[in-house]
Design a protein around this motif. Structure first.
Motif, PDB file in Angstrom:
ATOM      1  N   MET A 217     -53.327  38.231  72.261  1.00 47.01           N
ATOM      2  CA  MET A 217     -51.982  38.807  72.110  1.00 47.01           C
ATOM      3  C   MET A 217     -51.469  38.552  70.688  1.00 47.01           C
ATOM      4  SD  MET A 217     -48.451  37.567  73.847  1.00 47.01           S
ATOM      5  CE  MET A 217     -48.621  36.029  72.957  1.00 47.01           C
TER       6      MET A 217
ATOM      7  N   ALA B  64     -34.933  41.928  65.481  1.00 49.55           N
ATOM      8  CA  ALA B  64     -33.853  42.753  66.063  1.00 49.55           C
ATOM      9  C   ALA B  64     -32.647  41.886  66.434  1.00 49.55           C
ATOM     10  CB  ALA B  64     -34.376  43.495  67.295  1.00 49.55           C
TER      11      ALA B  64
ATOM     12  N   SER C 113     -46.328  35.020  65.867  1.00 49.30           N
ATOM     13  CA  SER C 113     -47.087  35.955  65.035  1.00 49.30           C
ATOM     14  C   SER C 113     -46.519  36.034  63.620  1.00 49.30           C
ATOM     15  CB  SER C 113     -47.062  37.350  65.679  1.00 49.30           C
ATOM     16  OG  SER C 113     -47.439  38.325  64.733  1.00 49.30           O
TER      17      SER C 113
ATOM     18  N   ASP D 237     -44.338  28.360  68.320  1.00 51.12           N
ATOM     19  CA  ASP D 237     -44.511  28.771  69.715  1.00 51.12           C
ATOM     20  C   ASP D 237     -43.232  28.467  70.492  1.00 51.12           C
ATOM     21  OD1 ASP D 237     -45.349  29.004  72.425  1.00 51.12           O
ATOM     22  OD2 ASP D 237     -47.399  28.523  71.833  1.00 51.12           O
TER      23      ASP D 237
ATOM     24  N   ALA E   4     -35.306  37.263  73.155  1.00 48.12           N
ATOM     25  CA  ALA E   4     -35.305  38.674  73.556  1.00 48.12           C
ATOM     26  C   ALA E   4     -36.734  39.143  73.814  1.00 48.12           C
ATOM     27  CB  ALA E   4     -34.654  39.526  72.461  1.00 48.12           C
ATOM     28  N   PHE E   5     -37.029  39.445  75.056  1.00 48.79           N
ATOM     29  CA  PHE E   5     -38.313  40.025  75.454  1.00 48.79           C
ATOM     30  C   PHE E   5     -39.504  39.168  75.037  1.00 48.79           C
ATOM     31  CE2 PHE E   5     -35.212  43.403  75.132  1.00 48.79           C
ATOM     32  CZ  PHE E   5     -35.259  43.872  76.433  1.00 48.79           C
ATOM     33  N   VAL E   6     -39.343  37.857  75.212  1.00 44.23           N
ATOM     34  CA  VAL E   6     -40.493  36.975  74.973  1.00 44.23           C
ATOM     35  C   VAL E   6     -40.858  36.209  76.250  1.00 44.23           C
ATOM     36  CG1 VAL E   6     -39.130  35.051  74.019  1.00 44.23           C
ATOM     37  CG2 VAL E   6     -41.518  35.286  73.394  1.00 44.23           C
TER      38      VAL E   6
ATOM     39  N   HIS F 285     -43.935  37.121  78.055  1.00 50.05           N
ATOM     40  CA  HIS F 285     -45.240  36.891  77.423  1.00 50.05           C
ATOM     41  C   HIS F 285     -45.800  35.500  77.744  1.00 50.05           C
ATOM     42  CE1 HIS F 285     -43.625  40.202  75.055  1.00 50.05           C
ATOM     43  NE2 HIS F 285     -44.775  40.362  74.449  1.00 50.05           N
TER      44      HIS F 285
HETATM   45  C1  LIG Z   1     -41.789  42.389  72.685  1.00 51.50           C
HETATM   46  S1  LIG Z   1     -41.776  41.504  71.184  1.00 51.50           S
HETATM   47  C2  LIG Z   1     -40.026  41.205  71.003  1.00 51.50           C
HETATM   48  C3  LIG Z   1     -39.636  40.853  69.603  1.00 51.50           C
HETATM   49  C4  LIG Z   1     -38.133  40.680  69.375  1.00 51.50           C
HETATM   50  N1  LIG Z   1     -37.586  39.574  70.104  1.00 51.50           N
HETATM   51  C5  LIG Z   1     -37.376  41.946  69.673  1.00 51.50           C
HETATM   52  O1  LIG Z   1     -36.542  41.945  70.595  1.00 51.50           O
HETATM   53  O2  LIG Z   1     -37.621  42.950  68.981  1.00 51.50           O
HETATM   54  C6  LIG Z   1     -42.370  39.928  71.700  1.00 51.50           C
HETATM   55  C7  LIG Z   1     -42.516  38.941  70.578  1.00 51.50           C
HETATM   56  O3  LIG Z   1     -42.759  37.649  71.153  1.00 51.50           O
HETATM   57  C8  LIG Z   1     -43.711  36.984  70.365  1.00 51.50           C
HETATM   58  N2  LIG Z   1     -44.336  35.942  71.184  1.00 51.50           N
HETATM   59  C9  LIG Z   1     -45.121  36.102  72.266  1.00 51.50           C
HETATM   60  N3  LIG Z   1     -45.467  34.901  72.767  1.00 51.50           N
HETATM   61  C10 LIG Z   1     -44.866  33.971  71.978  1.00 51.50           C
HETATM   62  C11 LIG Z   1     -44.831  32.550  71.981  1.00 51.50           C
HETATM   63  N4  LIG Z   1     -45.497  31.847  72.921  1.00 51.50           N
HETATM   64  N5  LIG Z   1     -44.124  31.916  71.031  1.00 51.50           N
HETATM   65  C12 LIG Z   1     -43.457  32.636  70.078  1.00 51.50           C
HETATM   66  N6  LIG Z   1     -43.458  33.978  70.023  1.00 51.50           N
HETATM   67  C13 LIG Z   1     -44.149  34.642  70.971  1.00 51.50           C
HETATM   68  C14 LIG Z   1     -44.646  38.069  69.897  1.00 51.50           C
HETATM   69  O4  LIG Z   1     -45.405  37.659  68.771  1.00 51.50           O
HETATM   70  C15 LIG Z   1     -43.664  39.208  69.626  1.00 51.50           C
HETATM   71  O5  LIG Z   1     -43.195  39.165  68.307  1.00 51.50           O
END
Ligand SMILES: C[S@@+](CC[C@H](N)C(=O)[O-])C[C@H]1O[C@@H](n2cnc3c(N)ncnc32)[C@H](O)[C@@H]1O
Length: 268
Positions: A9, A57, A76, A97, A114-116, A119
């Motif tokens: 990912m 965002a 990332s 992280d 937001a939307f994390v 994941h």
């Molecule tokens: C769907 S995007 C949302 C980005 C932003 N928050 C937005 O609303 O536009 C998800 C983001 O979460 C990050 N991400 C996923 N797992 C993560 C983790 N364990 N720690 C930090 N970032 C993470 C990804 O790299 C990605 O940039």
């Protein structure tokens, strides 16, 4: 699978940053604006953390609402590098992280995710980590998508991409089935928040209409992390043809609206 998932990912998001900022970012800006209306604390003057910031965002919306400083953290580096509009002297950009934030306890007045959460392996543990870096009376604000039928453009655009050789990456199926879909249940987010020890937990559902044209729909989908790395490695003329075919495939489809769950709470 957990380590493989995370690495795959992360590699996909690393290869996506610029495409995200040029495409999905527009939708996520609209979602961030709607999310911050649910902030449990007044935003002007706060020190905020944007956890899983992507290309910023929520960071940008926090600044627009006069947060004094934002720490934008993302796994990332490629997504953080894609940050354009939100990159100001009031923003500290940190690779890290959300499950082990490189921040002291009680650091922020407001932590936004937001939307994390969709994941991570254990949203309860992630919410507890967000609470750790937030002052005792500070706010924890998060979003995930809600339960709604998928917009038909998703399958249509992915099918056009498949005709160019795209195959869905393994991590994305794990993401959809094991992480994203379970959180679309309204009760799930609330239960994770309560188990994490958050207080004043309030979950709402908001429908956002980002007002997208057919071309915007294609930029959105082709800028998502499952598809963007594939489109990026096509010859430019071929990528342009894919986009044109995708725009033709979505012409006349109903407007895209997004159902978002907002979690508003106090850290404790
Ligand atoms: C769907 S995007 C949302 C980005 C932003 N928050 C937005 O609303 O536009 C998800 C983001 O979460 C990050 N991400 C996923 N797992 C993560 C983790 N364990 N720690 C930090 N970032 C993470 C990804 O790299 C990605 O940039």
């Amino acid at each position: 699978m957990t380590t493989d998932f995370r690495d795959q990912m992360k590699a996909a998001y690393d290869a996506t940053g610029a495409a995200w900022d040029a495409g999905p970012r527009r939708i996520y800006d609209a979602l961030a604006a709607a999310l911050l209306d649910y902030s449990p604390v007044a935003i002007a003057g706060v020190l905020a953390v944007d956890a899983g910031a992507g290309t910023g965002a929520a960071t940008q919306e926090l600044l627009r609402r006069r947060a004094s400083r934002v720490v934008a953290v993302d796994l990332s580096a490629g997504m953080l590098r894609g940050m354009t509009a939100a990159r100001t002297s009031s923003v500290a950009v940190v690779v890290g992280d959300v499950d082990a934030l490189p921040l002291a306890s009680d650091h922020a007045d407001l932590t936004v995710a937001a939307f994390v959460l969709n994941h991570v392996a254990d949203p309860t543990a992630t919410l507890a980590e967000l609470a750790r870096v937030t002052k005792p009376d500070g706010g924890v604000l998060a979003s995930v998508f809600g339960a709604a039928p998928p917009h038909p453009s998703k399958d249509a655009i992915d099918s056009v991409a498949a005709s160019y050789g795209f195959a869905e990456p393994g991590w994305y199926r794990v993401f959809k089935d094991a992480r994203d879909t379970p959180l679309r249940d309204l009760r799930a987010v609330r239960e994770h928040a309560i188990r994490a020890g958050l207080l004043n937990v309030c979950v709402d559902v908001v429908v956002v209409d980002p007002q997208l044209s057919d071309v915007d729909l294609v930029s959105w989908r082709t800028g998502m992390a499952h598809l963007a790395p594939f489109v990026r490695q096509l010859a430019p003329a071929c990528a342009a043809q894919l986009r044109a075919d995708a725009a033709a495939a979505v012409a006349g489809m109903p407007a895209l609206t997004l159902t978002m769950q907002t979690l508003s709470s106090r850290a404790g």
